[in-house]
Structure formats: structure tokens, C-alpha cells
Scaffold this motif. Structure first.
Motif, PDB file in Angstrom:
ATOM      1  N   HIS A   1     -21.911 103.559  62.974  1.00 52.23           N
ATOM      2  CA  HIS A   1     -22.057 104.140  64.469  1.00 52.23           C
ATOM      3  C   HIS A   1     -21.266 103.311  65.169  1.00 52.23           C
ATOM      4  O   HIS A   1     -21.704 103.230  66.553  1.00 52.23           O
ATOM      5  CB  HIS A   1     -23.511 104.087  64.586  1.00 52.23           C
ATOM      6  CG  HIS A   1     -24.467 105.085  63.635  1.00 52.23           C
ATOM      7  ND1 HIS A   1     -24.442 106.379  63.976  1.00 52.23           N
ATOM      8  CD2 HIS A   1     -25.383 104.617  63.004  1.00 52.23           C
ATOM      9  CE1 HIS A   1     -25.172 106.808  63.164  1.00 52.23           C
ATOM     10  NE2 HIS A   1     -25.571 105.832  62.450  1.00 52.23           N
ATOM     11  N   LYS A   2     -20.177 102.442  64.928  1.00 50.47           N
ATOM     12  CA  LYS A   2     -19.433 101.776  66.012  1.00 50.47           C
ATOM     13  C   LYS A   2     -18.836 102.433  67.037  1.00 50.47           C
ATOM     14  O   LYS A   2     -18.482 102.159  68.090  1.00 50.47           O
ATOM     15  CB  LYS A   2     -18.445 100.974  65.215  1.00 50.47           C
ATOM     16  CG  LYS A   2     -19.008  99.766  64.600  1.00 50.47           C
ATOM     17  CD  LYS A   2     -17.679  98.787  64.341  1.00 50.47           C
ATOM     18  CE  LYS A   2     -18.180  97.496  63.877  1.00 50.47           C
ATOM     19  NZ  LYS A   2     -18.752  96.416  64.612  1.00 50.47           N
TER      20      LYS A   2
ATOM     21  N   PRO B   1     -18.282 100.582  48.224  1.00 48.18           N
ATOM     22  CA  PRO B   1     -19.755 100.481  48.933  1.00 48.18           C
ATOM     23  C   PRO B   1     -19.832 101.131  50.087  1.00 48.18           C
ATOM     24  O   PRO B   1     -18.897 101.510  50.979  1.00 48.18           O
ATOM     25  CB  PRO B   1     -19.599  98.754  48.935  1.00 48.18           C
ATOM     26  CG  PRO B   1     -18.116  98.429  49.129  1.00 48.18           C
ATOM     27  CD  PRO B   1     -17.547  99.635  48.105  1.00 48.18           C
ATOM     28  N   LYS B   2     -21.222 101.554  50.399  1.00 46.54           N
ATOM     29  CA  LYS B   2     -21.639 102.424  51.273  1.00 46.54           C
ATOM     30  C   LYS B   2     -21.728 101.575  52.560  1.00 46.54           C
ATOM     31  O   LYS B   2     -21.865 100.463  52.471  1.00 46.54           O
ATOM     32  CB  LYS B   2     -22.996 102.756  51.111  1.00 46.54           C
ATOM     33  CG  LYS B   2     -23.524 103.918  51.984  1.00 46.54           C
ATOM     34  CD  LYS B   2     -25.014 104.382  51.744  1.00 46.54           C
ATOM     35  CE  LYS B   2     -25.412 105.425  52.812  1.00 46.54           C
ATOM     36  NZ  LYS B   2     -26.621 105.783  52.215  1.00 46.54           N
ATOM     37  N   ALA B   3     -21.040 102.212  53.648  1.00 54.57           N
ATOM     38  CA  ALA B   3     -20.947 101.450  54.957  1.00 54.57           C
ATOM     39  C   ALA B   3     -22.566 101.185  55.444  1.00 54.57           C
ATOM     40  O   ALA B   3     -23.442 101.886  55.103  1.00 54.57           O
ATOM     41  CB  ALA B   3     -20.190 102.363  56.020  1.00 54.57           C
ATOM     42  N   THR B   4     -22.548  99.997  56.090  1.00 53.57           N
ATOM     43  CA  THR B   4     -23.867  99.533  56.605  1.00 53.57           C
ATOM     44  C   THR B   4     -24.088 100.424  58.016  1.00 53.57           C
ATOM     45  O   THR B   4     -23.098 101.141  58.585  1.00 53.57           O
ATOM     46  CB  THR B   4     -23.868  98.133  57.156  1.00 53.57           C
ATOM     47  OG1 THR B   4     -22.790  98.016  58.152  1.00 53.57           O
ATOM     48  CG2 THR B   4     -23.589  97.351  55.862  1.00 53.57           C
ATOM     49  N   ASN B   5     -25.463 100.540  58.514  1.00 48.49           N
ATOM     50  CA  ASN B   5     -25.349 101.427  59.636  1.00 48.49           C
ATOM     51  C   ASN B   5     -24.654 100.702  60.867  1.00 48.49           C
ATOM     52  O   ASN B   5     -24.593 101.758  61.665  1.00 48.49           O
ATOM     53  CB  ASN B   5     -27.149 101.241  59.832  1.00 48.49           C
ATOM     54  CG  ASN B   5     -27.592 102.159  60.671  1.00 48.49           C
ATOM     55  OD1 ASN B   5     -26.900 103.285  61.041  1.00 48.49           O
ATOM     56  ND2 ASN B   5     -28.682 102.323  61.256  1.00 48.49           N
TER      57      ASN B   5
END
Length: 108
Positions: A93-94, A85-89
Motif C-alpha cells: 500500500h505504498k 515471497p509475498k509482499a508485506t502489507n
């Protein structure tokens, strides 16, 4: 490239694929019994008795629920196939601190 099919042809192809999968279940069951190596099955009569027992147990909702739960657990243990699954936004940007711009690199 496969030929373009009409809607009704796509429905018929899906119906045929469903029937093929449904007809494969008894074959899968037979292969699983053979692979189980049950030495207590002596002959065809034992197999028929086992099928009769499973058929009568299938009428019990508790048995079916436990069977489905065990199958779901085994299904979840399998490695996931396909693209992860695609990483969330937020998680993408962590590494960016609050005072940094995510686009402009920080220079020291």
C-alpha cells in the motif's frame, strides 16, 4: 492422486529419498572432475593422490569452512526457484497517500 500412505511408509519413503541423494554425491563429484578438464591428472595414481590430499585437507577446519563459504556463495548466485515471497502489507500500500482511503478511489 497418489495413494494415501501411513506415517511409517512416509518415513521409509523419505529415508529412501535421502539415501538416493546421499549416494548421488560421489557421482556428482566425478562428473564435476570430468567437466573441470584438469589436464594435469595423468592416470589413476594422480586421481588417488588428489583424493588422498582432499581427504587430509578435510580434517582441517579452516579448509572446510572456506569450502562451505564458497559453496554457499555459489548457491546464493543461483536464481531463486518457485514463487517469489509475498509482499508485506506496508509495501503493498505504498502508493496510498495518508489522506486517501486505500479502498475508495480518489476522484478529481
Amino acid at each position: 492422486m497418489p495413494p494415501i500412505q501411513g506415517y511409517s511408509a512416509s518415513i521409509e519413503a523419505a529415508r529412501q529419498a535421502f539415501e538416493a541423494a546421499k549416494n548421488a554425491l560421489p557421482r556428482d563429484f566425478g562428473q564435476a572432475v570430468m567437466a573441470a578438464g584438469w589436464t594435469f591428472l595423468r592416470d589413476r595414481h594422480d586421481v588417488d593422490a588428489l583424493i588422498d590430499h582432499v581427504t587430509s585437507e578435510a580434517e582441517n577446519d579452516d579448509f572446510v569452512s572456506k569450502l562451505h563459504a564458497a559453496a554457499d556463495k555459489a548457491r546464493q548466485q543461483q536464481p531463486q526457484r518457485g514463487r517469489p515471497p509475498k509482499a508485506t502489507n506496508d509495501t503493498a500500500h505504498k502508493h496510498v497517500k495518508d489522506d486517501e482511503s486505500p479502498i475508495v478511489p480518489a476522484t478529481v
